[in-house]
Every structure is written in structure tokens, then in C-alpha cells.
Design a protein around this motif. Structure first.
Motif, short mmCIF file in Angstrom:
data_model
loop_
_atom_site.label_atom_id
_atom_site.label_comp_id
_atom_site.label_asym_id
_atom_site.label_seq_id
_atom_site.Cartn_x
_atom_site.Cartn_y
_atom_site.Cartn_z
N ALA A 151 -0.70 -13.68 -7.62
CA ALA A 151 0.96 -13.63 -7.70
C ALA A 151 1.55 -12.57 -6.54
CB ALA A 151 1.32 -12.61 -8.91
N GLY A 152 0.39 -11.97 -5.58
CA GLY A 152 0.96 -11.40 -4.50
C GLY A 152 0.40 -11.92 -3.20
N ARG A 153 -0.02 -13.10 -3.38
CA ARG A 153 -0.77 -13.82 -2.36
C ARG A 153 0.25 -13.90 -1.10
NH1 ARG A 153 -4.90 -18.78 -2.71
NH2 ARG A 153 -5.46 -18.72 -0.59
N PHE A 154 1.43 -14.36 -1.26
CA PHE A 154 2.52 -14.64 -0.16
C PHE A 154 3.36 -13.36 0.27
CE2 PHE A 154 5.87 -16.79 1.52
CZ PHE A 154 5.36 -17.87 2.60
N ILE A 155 2.88 -12.36 -0.33
CA ILE A 155 3.38 -11.03 0.16
C ILE A 155 2.62 -10.50 1.14
CG2 ILE A 155 4.19 -8.59 -0.40
CD1 ILE A 155 4.67 -9.76 -3.22
N THR A 156 3.24 -10.38 2.65
CA THR A 156 2.31 -9.68 3.62
C THR A 156 3.04 -8.79 4.29
OG1 THR A 156 0.52 -9.96 5.03
CG2 THR A 156 2.27 -11.50 5.00
N GLY A 157 2.38 -7.82 4.98
CA GLY A 157 3.27 -6.81 6.06
C GLY A 157 4.44 -5.86 5.30
N GLN A 158 4.11 -5.61 4.08
CA GLN A 158 5.01 -4.97 3.23
C GLN A 158 4.61 -3.52 2.84
OE1 GLN A 158 8.38 -6.26 3.12
NE2 GLN A 158 7.21 -7.53 4.46
N ALA A 159 5.45 -2.56 2.50
CA ALA A 159 5.07 -1.34 2.12
C ALA A 159 5.85 -1.32 0.73
CB ALA A 159 5.43 -0.16 2.95
N LEU A 160 5.13 -1.32 -0.48
CA LEU A 160 5.80 -1.29 -1.72
C LEU A 160 6.19 0.11 -2.05
CD1 LEU A 160 6.77 -2.39 -4.39
CD2 LEU A 160 4.21 -2.27 -5.03
N VAL A 161 7.35 0.45 -2.22
CA VAL A 161 7.73 1.85 -2.53
C VAL A 161 7.95 2.01 -3.92
CG1 VAL A 161 9.53 3.59 -2.67
CG2 VAL A 161 8.85 2.18 -0.58
N SER A 162 7.00 2.86 -4.46
CA SER A 162 7.04 3.09 -6.03
C SER A 162 7.21 4.46 -6.31
CB SER A 162 5.57 2.50 -6.44
OG SER A 162 5.27 2.80 -7.77
N ASP A 163 8.22 4.85 -6.36
CA ASP A 163 8.55 6.45 -6.64
C ASP A 163 9.64 6.64 -7.62
OD1 ASP A 163 11.05 5.40 -5.67
OD2 ASP A 163 11.13 6.71 -3.85
N GLY A 164 9.85 5.55 -8.60
CA GLY A 164 10.61 6.16 -9.53
C GLY A 164 12.26 6.32 -9.01
N GLY A 165 12.55 5.65 -8.12
CA GLY A 165 14.00 6.01 -7.57
C GLY A 165 14.05 7.07 -6.72
N MET A 166 12.88 8.02 -6.29
CA MET A 166 13.26 9.09 -5.70
C MET A 166 13.90 8.91 -4.53
SD MET A 166 10.37 12.00 -4.66
CE MET A 166 10.13 12.74 -6.37
N VAL A 167 13.84 8.04 -3.67
CA VAL A 167 14.29 7.83 -2.35
C VAL A 167 15.92 7.19 -2.57
CG1 VAL A 167 12.14 7.14 -1.25
CG2 VAL A 167 13.46 5.44 -1.99
N LEU A 168 15.95 6.86 -3.68
CA LEU A 168 17.62 6.58 -3.88
C LEU A 168 18.53 7.81 -4.15
CD1 LEU A 168 17.29 3.62 -6.20
CD2 LEU A 168 17.34 3.50 -3.94
N GLY A 169 17.93 8.83 -4.61
CA GLY A 169 18.75 10.20 -4.98
C GLY A 169 18.92 10.97 -3.92
N ASN A 170 19.47 12.10 -3.94
CA ASN A 170 19.45 13.38 -3.08
C ASN A 170 18.48 14.41 -3.73
OD1 ASN A 170 21.78 12.43 -2.11
ND2 ASN A 170 23.02 13.13 -3.75
N TRP A 171 17.51 14.51 -2.85
CA TRP A 171 16.44 15.38 -3.18
C TRP A 171 17.05 16.68 -2.94
CZ3 TRP A 171 11.92 13.00 0.12
CH2 TRP A 171 11.70 11.64 -0.23
#
Length: 181
Positions: A151-171
Motif C-alpha cells: 500500500a505504501g510502495r509508490f510513496i517515496t522521499g516523504q517524511a510522514l508527520v505523525s504528531d496528533g496535530g501538534m505542528v498545527l497548533g500554537n505550542w
């Protein structure tokens, strides 16, 4: 996804060391050398390389993670560069950039060093995370398995951000420059 679902307990155990929290003085060398070694061990044919970085690898600085953030930003760049070299060999190269993962290492190596009141620090981290929880190691491992599956075979050169939305908010400023390294 069937192949990812068939992952053995040993296969998952091989992923867990990458999920432990903590940094060291040699982090830059360790992170970059490990990424180069993974790239050199691929051979030819379909395969996947998944590097572990952190959300501090991107747009926001974190004073007590300066060495680690710099090293992991280098791994993100290396991930994208190696992805170009290995794409024609049908090898995808990606990174996962998790936020806070609820592990013993996170609580003992990061949280406890920021503030002796670990419960208050955890509350600040949760308040900075729109999903209002920490990730589990199992969730991050499943993301890694996805990137390695068909399922992920065509995904390359990416950084999957998995942070529960932390980068979206005001830390909040839970990480202060005056904190001990």
C-alpha cells in the motif's frame, strides 16, 4: 496491508528501538551513519527504507534538542536524496516524524529532564496536541509497516508527520532554552 498485518512479534520488536526517546552527544554521527548503512544494505529489487526522525526536524527549533534536531534534519534531507537514487530500483525511502510517543524512554529521558513535575509537563504536552493524547509505539510501528507494505510502495522521499496535530497548533513554551541538556 495483508503483508503488514502478518508482521511477526520479532519484526515489531526490531522497530521498537527506533521509538525510544533520548539523545546523546554523538547523535549527529549516529543518525546519519545509520541512515547511510540502511541505504547501503538494500541491494536491488523492491524494498523499503524508513528512517525515524522527529517533528523537531522541521520548522520549529527546540533549544534542548538542538543537536538531535540538526542531526534528524540531516536525515530528512538524506532520506529525500537517497529516494532519488534508489527509485529506479523500486526501493522507496521515507521517514516518520512522530511527536510525543508514550514510552518509558519518553517519560524518563525527556519529560523527567525538562521538569521534575512530570505530570505537569505531560499535561503541557497534551495541551499542545490537538488530539489531546500521546501516540503509542504500536501506532508508529503500524505507520512504518504501512510504508513498507504494498500500500505504501509508490510513496517515496516523504517524511510522514505523525504528531496528533501538534505542528498545527500554537505550542506553549514547554521547552525553554534554560533547561538542562
Amino acid at each position: 496491508l495483508r503483508e503488514a498485518a502478518r508482521a511477526t512479534a520479532e519484526g515489531f520488536a526490531a522497530v521498537r528501538p527506533f521509538l525510544r526517546a533520548g539523545t546523546s552527544e554523538r547523535r549527529v554521527r549516529i543518525e546519519l551513519e545509520a541512515a547511510f548503512q540502511r541505504a547501503g544494505a538494500t541491494g536491488t529489487g523492491y524494498g523499503s527504507i524508513v528512517n525515524m526522525v522527529h517533528i523537531q526536524s522541521f520548522d520549529r527549533g527546540a533549544p534542548i534538542f538542538a543537536h538531535s534536531g540538526a542531526a534528524r534534519a540531516g536525515v530528512v534531507n538524506l532520506t529525500r536524496t537517497i529516494a532519488l537514487y534508489l527509485a529506479d530500483h523500486d526501493i522507496n525511502v521515507n521517514a516518520i516524524a512522530p511527536g510525543a510517543i508514550d514510552t518509558e524512554g519518553f517519560r524518563e529521558e525527556e519529560i523527567a529532564k525538562m521538569d521534575p513535575d512530570t505530570a505537569a509537563t505531560i499535561r503541557r504536552v497534551l495541551n499542545d496536541t490537538p488530539m489531546l493524547r500521546l501516540a503509542s509505539a504500536d501506532e508508529v510501528a503500524a505507520q512504518m509497516l504501512f510504508l513498507c507494505s504494498p500500500a505504501g510502495r509508490f510513496i517515496t522521499g516523504q517524511a510522514l508527520v505523525s504528531d496528533g496535530g501538534m505542528v498545527l497548533g500554537n505550542w506553549t513554551n514547554s521547552i525553554q532554552p534554560a533547561m538542562p541538556w
